[in-house]
Design an enzyme around this catalytic site. Structure first.
Site, short mmCIF file in Angstrom:
data_model
loop_
_atom_site.label_atom_id
_atom_site.label_comp_id
_atom_site.label_asym_id
_atom_site.label_seq_id
_atom_site.Cartn_x
_atom_site.Cartn_y
_atom_site.Cartn_z
N GLY A 126 0.83 -1.20 0.00
CA GLY A 126 0.00 0.00 0.00
C GLY A 126 0.86 1.25 0.00
N ARG A 150 -7.80 -2.53 -1.55
CA ARG A 150 -7.59 -1.44 -0.59
C ARG A 150 -7.95 -0.08 -1.19
NH1 ARG A 150 -2.01 -2.43 2.34
NH2 ARG A 150 -2.82 -0.73 3.61
N ASP A 164 0.76 -0.14 12.96
CA ASP A 164 1.09 -1.46 12.41
C ASP A 164 1.35 -2.50 13.50
OD1 ASP A 164 0.87 -0.53 9.83
OD2 ASP A 164 2.99 -0.04 9.66
C1 S3P Z 1 3.19 3.72 6.21
C2 S3P Z 1 2.12 4.31 6.81
C3 S3P Z 1 1.07 3.57 7.51
C4 S3P Z 1 1.48 2.13 7.79
C5 S3P Z 1 2.16 1.48 6.65
C6 S3P Z 1 3.40 2.26 6.24
C7 S3P Z 1 4.17 4.56 5.52
O1 S3P Z 1 -0.09 3.54 6.71
O2 S3P Z 1 0.36 1.37 8.18
O3 S3P Z 1 2.54 0.15 6.98
O4 S3P Z 1 5.28 4.07 5.21
O5 S3P Z 1 3.86 5.73 5.26
P1 S3P Z 1 -1.15 4.79 6.74
O6 S3P Z 1 -0.34 5.99 6.57
O7 S3P Z 1 -2.07 4.57 5.62
O8 S3P Z 1 -1.80 4.67 8.06
#
Ligand code: S3P
Length: 733
Positions: A388, A416, A609
């Site tokens: 993601g 997602r 996380d």
């Molecule tokens: C991350 C931000 C978080 C986290 C993901 C990594 C990042 O997601 O859950 O594993 O590297 O910016 P969100 O910003 O969507 O909460």
């Protein structure tokens, strides 16, 4: 079933059918009576002979297994006697075969299903028949749109019965794909060996040819007549592939001539990594589909956790190191890079956009930055796997490019939400198409002028913030992003480290577009999110004493430390220091009884996380742990509230689920706190690792399904877990 042409390919089909559950008789027709006699003697056929019409009359399905250029004459003879029988073939080019059939029959028979098993051997004749030849190999069928589906299904079932995986594609696509993946390599091998052989009539030179020559030219030993036929049959597609190859070779030649070492490195790195990851690449970009890896963990109950370990590099920082390194001017040296599938997907994407990247070699990566405007259009969609972070950050970065791109991912990522980035990017002037419901794939139209916006994020998301800041690099004016609660600030820190000022005013992060990044060395600390599994393991298990070295303790990431301490954990930060703009410490944890708490809402984004592991801590604490305000957990790699609640319930832990959180009831004490059982990680790496740790306090083994994705964030997890005192066996099917 009648096999026309009882050579190695036809004979192997007969042998495979005989070895399978196939009930019918296998007949063969071949001009050579010795092949028929041999087939009968081997027991791979029931009857056969040279006269085509006689044997066709006794069959329901006819399989043509003669050389491609011999097919036309067999079609002519079949035209008079085939009737409504199903006809298929095994020819390795499909265009000429279909043309010949259309000519002989007047039009393609609707019960003709052209096929091509992608399997072979350098041997020939029915004597070389191998019943296992097609097992786990691909068979491509190229039926015309008007084909009779029943005929297609029967041919499909036939091959599946031989253990093959059956795919369908158009005739033209088949011939193009095979021209590139099979015919061109054969051409190059034949040509190279011939060129060298001509230069050295006595073939002395081959005495000195070691592994490289042998590997590259093995296929030059193949059957000359067959390959002559294939090259004649697939001439157009082969010439097209050759043109592309010649263009690539000329580019490389120029680079060598001019001593352009960046261009050489770029080519070799792309190729070397494409080769190493080619199964994954093929999975996404060509006709092959990789077999899903079914990885299962079986974790024995009990044990304690001891030692001094270093977990792999931070995933968030690793992604950003490649992104900013590629966009910077100059060469960026990274150490501690996480060699997990997620960050490797980001690395590969930049290679696909023309950036020369060396490594990773034991966490070291060298990125030859191309500047903010130096990326080039990738040849196909950018595949970011399970990540993601990659998809959302790329969305911002690619919105500012001059070229169009498409971002795709695996099944989990495809579910997602991406509107959270597409919507504000559109406000900045980007043109982005999403699939239904704002899901991937994302099609990003290049060449759109972007302008800075002032954006209040509806959710606390570092990914959204980072996406907009990256787009802001390309935007006119100022981009301002306000967050409802603090989220990880690695993007801001690293941009500042690369000489690109990002200002912070309370809950606001802002930058001016149009600047430039200057490369800077990056030392990636260990990932606190990976360390968490071992922090919880030690915290819940009597007799544990563990040090986790060099862990990133950025204040926007230490929710897990605060929460565990509040639960009563004996956790100390030792040797605190700053490395390349990020705070780092060794985390020393010893077992201590934990108690259930109400998790402070302000800690949620700081531990976002870490909750799967924290729920395991809660299941071992005395009393109830309550989490609220964590609806974001429902849209991670899985719905983590549900995935954990379902698994904990199987183990016998009491939970109550809420839309934005969960209550976990723990028993506390030193006895096992729950039973064992089989739980499903739903392909979510963190769910898999959380249940692994849970086994330390279970009364029976925990079996965890679908664990392959642990490799996205934590390569080497199984070894490290066993090293510190867990008993974990991984099986792969
Ligand atoms: C991350 C931000 C978080 C986290 C993901 C990594 C990042 O997601 O859950 O594993 O590297 O910016 P969100 O910003 O969507 O909460």
């Amino acid at each position: 079933m009648l096999i026309v042409g009882l050579g190695m390919i036809g004979g192997s089909l007969a042998a495979a059918l005989k070895a399978s559950a196939y009930q019918g008789r296998v007949l063969a027709c071949d001009r050579d009576p010795e092949e028929i006699a041999k087939g009968l003697e081997m027991g791979v056929i029931d009857a056969g002979g040279p006269e085509l019409e006689t044997w066709v009359a006794q069959s329901d399905i006819v399989v043509l297994a003669v050389p491609v250029l011999a097919m036309a004459s067999v079609f002519e003879r079949l035209a008079g006697c085939l009737g409504e029988r199903i006809l298929t073939d095994v020819g390795s080019t499909k265009g000429v075969v279909c043309e010949a059939a259309a000519q002989a029959f007047g039009a393609l028979p609707t019960r003709f299903v052209p096929g091509h098993p992608i399997a072979g051997s350098e041997k020939s004749g029915v004597a070389a028949a191998n019943p296992a030849l097609y097992r786990r190999h691909k068979v491509i069928l190229t039926p015309q749109p008007e084909a009779d589906r029943d005929a297609v299904d029967q041919v499909r079932a036939l091959w599946q019965g031989c253990g093959a995986e059956v795919l369908e594609m158009s005739v033209a696509r088949h011939d193009q794909v095979l021209a590139r993946t099979s015919h061109l390599p054969h051409m190059l091998a034949f040509s190279l060996v011939d060129t060298l052989a001509r230069q050295d009539e006595r073939l002395e030179i081959f005495r000195y040819a070691a592994g490289g020559f042998r590997d590259f030219t093995r296929i030059a030993g193949s059957d000359p007549v067959m390959w002559r036929d294939i090259f004649c049959a697939n001439r157009e597609a082969l010439l097209g592939a050759l043109d592309e190859f010649e263009a690539g070779l000329s580019r490389l030649r120029r680079a060598v001539e001019q001593g352009d070492s960046d261009a050489m490195l770029g080519t070799f790195d792309r190729a070397s990594h494409a080769r190493h990851h080619f199964e994954t690449l093929l999975n996404q970009t060509s006709y092959q589909t990789m077999e899903a890896r079914q990885v299962q963990y079986e974790v024995s109950p009990g044990g304690a956790v001891n030692g001094r370990i270093r977990v792999p590099g931070d995933k968030s920082i690793s992604h950003r190191s490649i992104m900013l390194g590629a966009l910077a001017n100059g060469v960026t040296e990274v150490k501690g890079f996480l060699e997990g599938e997620d960050s490797l997907a980001t690395l590969q994407a930049f290679r696909d956009m023309g950036v020369a990247i060396e490594g990773p070699y034991q966490g070291r990566v060298t990125i030859h930055g191309v500047g903010l405007h130096g990326l080039t259009k990738p040849a196909g969609p950018i595949y970011v796997g399970n990540s993601g972070t990659a998809m959302r950050l790329f969305a911002g970065l690619l919105a500012g490019q001059e070229f169009d791109t498409e971002l795709t991912g695996d099944a989990s990522l495809t579910k997602r939400p991406m509107a959270r980035v597409a919507d504000p990017l559109r406000l900045m002037g980007a043109r982005i198409d999403t699939a239904e419901g704002g899901r991937p794939p994302l099609k990003i139209h290049g060449g759109q002028p972007l302008k800075g916006i002032d954006y209040d994020m509806p959710m606390a998301s570092a990914q959204v913030k980072s996406c907009l800041l990256l787009a802001g690099l390309y935007a006119k004016g100022e981009t301002r992003v306000r967050e409802p609660a603090p989220t990880r600030d690695h993007t801001e820190r690293m941009l500042n480290g690369f000489g690109y000022p990002v200002a912070r005013e309370g809950d606001l992060a802002k930058l001016q577009g149009g600047g430039a990044l200057t490369s800077a060395p990056i030392d990636v600390p260990s990932d606190i999110s990976s360390a968490t599994f071992f922090l919880v393991a030690a915290a819940i298990t009597p007799g544990s004493d563990l040090v986790l070295e060099h862990v990133g303790v950025n204040p926007t990431r230490i929710g897990v430390i605060n929460i565990l301490k509040q639960m009563g954990a004996d956790l100390r930060l030792e040797n605190p220091r700053e490395v390349g703009g990020e705070p780092v410490a060794d985390l020393h944890i010893r077992h201590a009884p934990l108690k259930g708490i109400d998790i402070p809402v302000d800690q949620v984004p700081l531990a976002i996380d870490e909750f799967p592991a924290l729920f395991v801590a809660a299941a071992n604490a005395e009393g109830t742990t309550r989490l609220r305000g964590a609806e974001e957990l429902r849209v991670k790699e899985s719905d983590r509230i549900k995935a954990m609640a379902d698994g904990l319930e199987i183990l016998g832990v009491e939970t109550t689920v809420y839309p934005d959180g969960i209550d976990v009831v723990g028993k506390g004490g030193d006895q096992p706190n729950y039973g064992g059982g089989q739980v499903d990680s739903l392909g979510d790496h963190r769910i898999a690792m959380a249940f692994t740790v849970a086994a330390l306090r279970a009364s029976a083994p925990i079996v965890i399904d679908d664990c392959a994705n642990v490799a996205t964030s934590f390569p080497g997890f199984v070894d490290l877990a066993n090293r510190v005192g867990l008993t974990l066996v991984q099986t792969t099917r």
